[in-house]
Design an enzyme around this catalytic site. Structure first.
Site, mmCIF file in Angstrom:
data_model
loop_
_atom_site.group_PDB
_atom_site.id
_atom_site.type_symbol
_atom_site.label_atom_id
_atom_site.label_comp_id
_atom_site.label_asym_id
_atom_site.label_seq_id
_atom_site.Cartn_x
_atom_site.Cartn_y
_atom_site.Cartn_z
ATOM 1 N N ALA A 11 3.273 -3.033 -0.737
ATOM 2 C CA ALA A 11 4.413 -3.649 -1.414
ATOM 3 C C ALA A 11 4.137 -5.107 -1.762
ATOM 4 C CB ALA A 11 5.646 -3.556 -0.520
ATOM 5 N N LYS A 12 3.230 -5.734 -1.048
ATOM 6 C CA LYS A 12 2.861 -7.140 -1.288
ATOM 7 C C LYS A 12 4.099 -8.021 -1.411
ATOM 8 C CE LYS A 12 -1.749 -6.131 -3.045
ATOM 9 N NZ LYS A 12 -1.803 -4.653 -3.092
ATOM 10 N N ARG A 13 5.023 -7.849 -0.476
ATOM 11 C CA ARG A 13 6.250 -8.629 -0.489
ATOM 12 C C ARG A 13 6.049 -9.972 0.205
ATOM 13 N NH1 ARG A 13 6.992 -4.690 -3.613
ATOM 14 N NH2 ARG A 13 8.874 -3.419 -3.542
#
Lengths: 285, 285
Positions: free
Chosen positions: B94-96
């Site tokens: 998700a690379k949040r």
């Protein structure tokens, strides 16, 4: 028509640089994320509707919808539809960014035609030009991009302020953003490749405007995060355009400090005050 | 039990460091994102099921589900359920990352108990410790975090390789990741605060292992992005653990180069080859 020009037109017509951060918080031991008697969708949509006359855009924060699963994502889509119906622009605060093919899918998600399609999206530049270009490729279709430059949070300096090596990392990124946006400057003189610079670092906000003479600057951090109106408008051009200022918790949750008022009414009152405070601060410069 | 230990156990039991990137691409003029005769959910779940015996985890890429709106998010949730049922670990790619209160909501979304709950998530560190700590706070509950350090894409050096000022930015972040993970080292000697380092920069992968002696390193970029098996395993410890290697397009779309095979069967064949290639490369070190 370019996104930045639509935004500037809306600001002129409504005499407002305020945008509503649609951030339905999660429950805490002291405060319910959704007020009693409301569904998630109702809380978001009724707040948007109540605030609509005084704002130019909404900025829903994806995290608070994703945290509620599929139902949350339905509510996000519904909030976007409500805003569009009311003639508001929509900025998905998603802070996405990945390798090229993946960023292209994110650009499709937030700047395409599907359930989550918005007018603009926030983008994280850590992965470099591969990450940002697929979003920027949607600009000619009327979409906008706000690239994180200097964020509003306390630890934002940890990496963003590193000397890299001749200037701070965020200044380096600001220069790139100005370059990426150069081809997309509209009649307003503003580019649809914009930047996120927090209200909580006013000196940096002024510096960002110098480095980014054409960018539309999205300024979060007003209100609950501590940024003042006079700080927030430091990024505006001389004519008062070029910066939009977002408040989320201080508006959505104004009802907690306004006994007897329903949440949408309390939010509307808070946004009216915010709009005035910003306009006063712009006039006082 | 710590995530990193569960991952190491699964690697030992299955004699595999391979993970499946579940990336249902968007349609292109030449290739359908979803093979004819499949729904999105079927394509993902049947591929996961076919590959399950040879992988330790799946890594669904959120972008490809978000691009398909609410239905896509339903399919994402279904893919997670399928993987769990098969005893696989799940890593939401998700690379949040955002300001603290927002990162906390993302952590709830991906490391909580809802529709999108996974065993681990990828995190973007650009916003500093505020962005990463809410995810790391879930580690004692058995969850894992992979923080972007040096990514696999061509432009990853643009900001990540900047001298900042005494070492490259990504090296600085790697040091911080090692520090954040220090309290969460399990019986395997590996921390559940891991790092993402691309297979496409083998020298950097070796350097990352030096800077991150305890991190579990998630290595994307094998296969379609060009990383070789010998490059990808450079991040493993001497005992062969500590690095997991992901392939997505080269597995999910193996059927395009395998006439007559159904997509799940072609994917399984591709993952068997990948597992062997990685094990051979580990043995040959």
């Amino acid at each position: 028509m370019y996104f930045a020009d639509r935004l500037a037109d809306a600001s002129r017509q409504k005499h407002s640089v305020a945008i509503l951060g649609v951030d339905p918080q999660l429950d805490t031991p002291t405060t319910p994320g959704i007020p009693a008697g409301y569904t998630l969708t109702q809380f978001c949509c009724e707040t948007i509707e109540a605030c609509a006359p005084w704002i130019v855009a909404i900025k829903p924060q994806l995290a608070f919808f994703e945290a509620r699963g599929v139902d949350g994502m339905q509510a996000f889509a519904e909030a976007l539809r409500t805003a569009r119906r009311l003639g508001l622009l929509t900025i998905a605060d998603a802070k996405r960014g990945d390798i090229g093919s993946t960023s292209a899918a994110y650009a499709e998600a937030f700047l395409g035609d599907g359930d989550f399609a918005s007018d603009a999206v926030t983008v994280n530049p850590y992965q470099g030009a591969d990450a940002t270009m697929p979003f920027i490729a949607k600009v000619p279709k009327g979409r906008g991009v706000f690239i994180l430059v200097k964020t509003s949070n306390p630890a934002s300096g940890e990496f963003q302020d590193l000397p890299s090596p001749d200037r701070r990392l965020w200044e380096k990124i600001a220069e790139r953003v100005e370059g990426w946006g150069g081809d997309f400057v509209g009649t307003s003189g503003l580019s649809s490749v914009g930047a996120v610079v927090g209200a909580t670092y006013p000196a940096d906000l002024k510096r960002a405007r110098e480095l980014l003479p054409h960018a539309t600057i999205l300024v979060p951090g007003y209100g609950a995060q501590g940024g003042a109106a006079s700080d927030a408008v430091a990024a505006a051009r001389a004519d008062g355009l070029g910066a939009i200022v977002s408040a989320s918790r201080s508006v959505m949750y104004a009802y907690l400090k306004a006994p007897g008022k329903k949440p949408p009414q309390a939010a509307a009152d808070a946004i009216v005050s915010m709009r005035s405070a910003l306009n006063d601060a712009l006039a006082a410069r």
